[in-house]
Design a protein around this motif. Structure first.
Motif, short mmCIF file in Angstrom:
data_model
loop_
_atom_site.label_atom_id
_atom_site.label_comp_id
_atom_site.label_asym_id
_atom_site.label_seq_id
_atom_site.Cartn_x
_atom_site.Cartn_y
_atom_site.Cartn_z
N LYS A 9 0.85 -1.20 0.00
CA LYS A 9 0.00 0.00 0.00
C LYS A 9 0.89 1.26 0.00
N SER A 10 1.97 1.23 0.78
CA SER A 10 2.89 2.38 0.82
C SER A 10 3.53 2.60 -0.56
N TYR A 11 3.91 1.51 -1.21
CA TYR A 11 4.50 1.63 -2.55
C TYR A 11 3.49 2.27 -3.51
N TYR A 12 2.27 1.76 -3.44
CA TYR A 12 1.24 2.29 -4.34
C TYR A 12 1.07 3.79 -4.11
N ASP A 13 0.96 4.17 -2.85
CA ASP A 13 0.75 5.59 -2.54
C ASP A 13 1.91 6.44 -3.06
N ALA A 14 3.14 5.93 -2.88
CA ALA A 14 4.31 6.69 -3.33
C ALA A 14 4.33 6.82 -4.86
N LEU A 15 3.99 5.72 -5.54
CA LEU A 15 3.99 5.74 -7.01
C LEU A 15 2.88 6.65 -7.54
N TYR A 16 1.71 6.54 -6.92
CA TYR A 16 0.58 7.33 -7.41
C TYR A 16 0.83 8.82 -7.16
N GLU A 17 1.41 9.09 -6.00
CA GLU A 17 1.69 10.49 -5.68
C GLU A 17 2.66 11.10 -6.69
N ARG A 18 3.65 10.30 -7.11
CA ARG A 18 4.63 10.82 -8.06
C ARG A 18 4.09 10.86 -9.49
N PHE A 19 3.50 9.74 -9.92
CA PHE A 19 3.15 9.62 -11.34
C PHE A 19 1.71 10.01 -11.67
N GLY A 20 0.80 9.92 -10.68
CA GLY A 20 -0.61 10.20 -10.95
C GLY A 20 -1.26 9.07 -11.74
N PRO A 21 -2.54 9.26 -12.13
CA PRO A 21 -3.25 8.19 -12.84
C PRO A 21 -2.65 7.94 -14.22
N GLN A 22 -2.59 6.67 -14.63
CA GLN A 22 -1.94 6.29 -15.89
C GLN A 22 -2.93 6.07 -17.04
N HIS A 23 -4.21 6.04 -16.71
CA HIS A 23 -5.28 5.93 -17.73
C HIS A 23 -5.11 4.71 -18.63
N TRP A 24 -4.83 3.57 -18.01
CA TRP A 24 -4.73 2.34 -18.80
C TRP A 24 -6.10 1.69 -18.91
N TRP A 25 -6.39 0.89 -19.94
CA TRP A 25 -5.50 0.53 -21.04
C TRP A 25 -5.96 1.31 -22.25
N PRO A 26 -5.09 1.89 -23.04
CA PRO A 26 -5.58 2.61 -24.22
C PRO A 26 -6.26 1.64 -25.18
N GLY A 27 -7.51 1.88 -25.53
CA GLY A 27 -8.25 0.99 -26.43
C GLY A 27 -9.71 1.39 -26.37
N GLU A 28 -10.35 1.44 -27.54
CA GLU A 28 -11.73 1.94 -27.57
C GLU A 28 -12.75 0.89 -27.16
N THR A 29 -12.41 -0.38 -27.32
CA THR A 29 -13.37 -1.45 -27.00
C THR A 29 -12.62 -2.60 -26.31
N PRO A 30 -13.35 -3.47 -25.59
CA PRO A 30 -12.69 -4.64 -25.00
C PRO A 30 -12.00 -5.49 -26.07
N PHE A 31 -12.57 -5.56 -27.27
CA PHE A 31 -11.93 -6.36 -28.32
C PHE A 31 -10.58 -5.73 -28.71
N GLU A 32 -10.58 -4.43 -28.88
CA GLU A 32 -9.32 -3.75 -29.23
C GLU A 32 -8.27 -3.96 -28.14
N VAL A 33 -8.70 -3.94 -26.88
CA VAL A 33 -7.77 -4.17 -25.76
C VAL A 33 -7.20 -5.59 -25.84
N ALA A 34 -8.06 -6.56 -26.13
CA ALA A 34 -7.60 -7.96 -26.21
C ALA A 34 -6.60 -8.13 -27.35
N VAL A 35 -6.90 -7.52 -28.49
CA VAL A 35 -5.97 -7.59 -29.63
C VAL A 35 -4.64 -6.93 -29.25
N GLY A 36 -4.73 -5.79 -28.60
CA GLY A 36 -3.52 -5.07 -28.17
C GLY A 36 -2.70 -5.90 -27.19
N ALA A 37 -3.37 -6.67 -26.32
CA ALA A 37 -2.65 -7.48 -25.33
C ALA A 37 -1.83 -8.58 -26.02
N VAL A 38 -2.33 -9.10 -27.12
CA VAL A 38 -1.56 -10.11 -27.87
C VAL A 38 -0.41 -9.43 -28.62
#
Ligand code: SF4
Length: 222
Positions: A9-38
């Motif tokens: 939890k401490s690691y998460y807080d430190a990372l989030y405080e420094r980097f902020g939200p990462q807005h993952w995963w870039p992809g317009e649909t679940p299918f696009e995300v699955a294709v991107g994962a491959v």
């Protein structure tokens, strides 16, 4: 002495405080995300975006259309993602299950409990544990922790696991210590990737790293 849950939890807080939200995963649909994962295996996201852009431009980013594309043509379209012949095979294997076993319905394909879905995914030839978990978390929106090289590197250097820990050992470490929260798992993995790209590289850059205040030992060979 803090518990593993408190440490993570401490690691998460430190990372989030420094980097902020990462807005993952870039992809317009679940299918696009699955294709991107491959496609993202062993390459960077910019190359995946080019490959997905090719599929979009050709109007092929749906299971039926993509499944019908001849293998050589598919490989050519996804060439920017690298290892394109292997990835074309893997993609085709995934598409075959979606089209033949799930009536080409991505919602059906992604349905079910996490364990059931994970089993379905890893039984597809070429879909490994990290890809399966990425699809479950980012395409299906279900809580499973995604582990990758960056996770191993950080966790070994911070003494959370031994170097010979398995993928599932590492996954259990996080899942047994954190609430099963999809958004938390989503953000945590994305933050670890950011950490690995900017600081916890093969040659660690501990100076100025958000996890620098926590005990760590760096072996340059990790
Ligand atoms: S402090 Fe060093 S070992 Fe720890 S995460 Fe940062 S770069 Fe990696």
């Amino acid at each position: 002495m803090p518990s593993t849950a408190e440490i993570l939890k401490s690691y998460y807080d430190a990372l989030y405080e420094r980097f902020g939200p990462q807005h993952w995963w870039p992809g317009e649909t679940p299918f696009e995300v699955a294709v991107g994962a491959v496609l993202t295996q062993n390459t960077n996201w910019r190359n995946v975006e080019k490959a997905i852009g090719n599929l979009k431009r050709e109007g092929l980013l749906d299971p039926v259309s993509l499944h019908a594309v001849p293998r050589e043509r598919l490989a050519e379209l996804i060439r920017p993602a690298g290892y394109y012949n292997i990835k074309a095979d893997r993609l085709h294997n995934l598409l075959t299950v979606i089209v033949n076993d799930c009536a080409a319905d991505v919602d059906i394909f992604l349905s079910g409990a996490v364990d059931e879905l994970r089993q379905r995914l890893v039984s597809i030839r070429g879909v490994g544990l990290e890809t399966a978990d990425s699809i479950i978390l980012y395409a299906a929106g279900k809580p499973t922790f995604v582990v990758d090289t960056y996770t191993f590197r950080m966790a070994v250097r911070h003494g959370l696991v031994f170097e010979d820990a398995s993928y599932d050992d590492m996954k259990s470490l996080f899942e047994n210590s954190l609430p099963a929260d999809t958004q938390l798992f989503n953000e945590y993995h994305a933050l670890i990737v950011r950490l690995g790209k900017e600081f916890c590289k093969k040659r660690a850059v501990c100076s100025g790293c958000p996890l620098e205040p926590f005990p760590h030992t760096v072996e340059e060979t990790v």
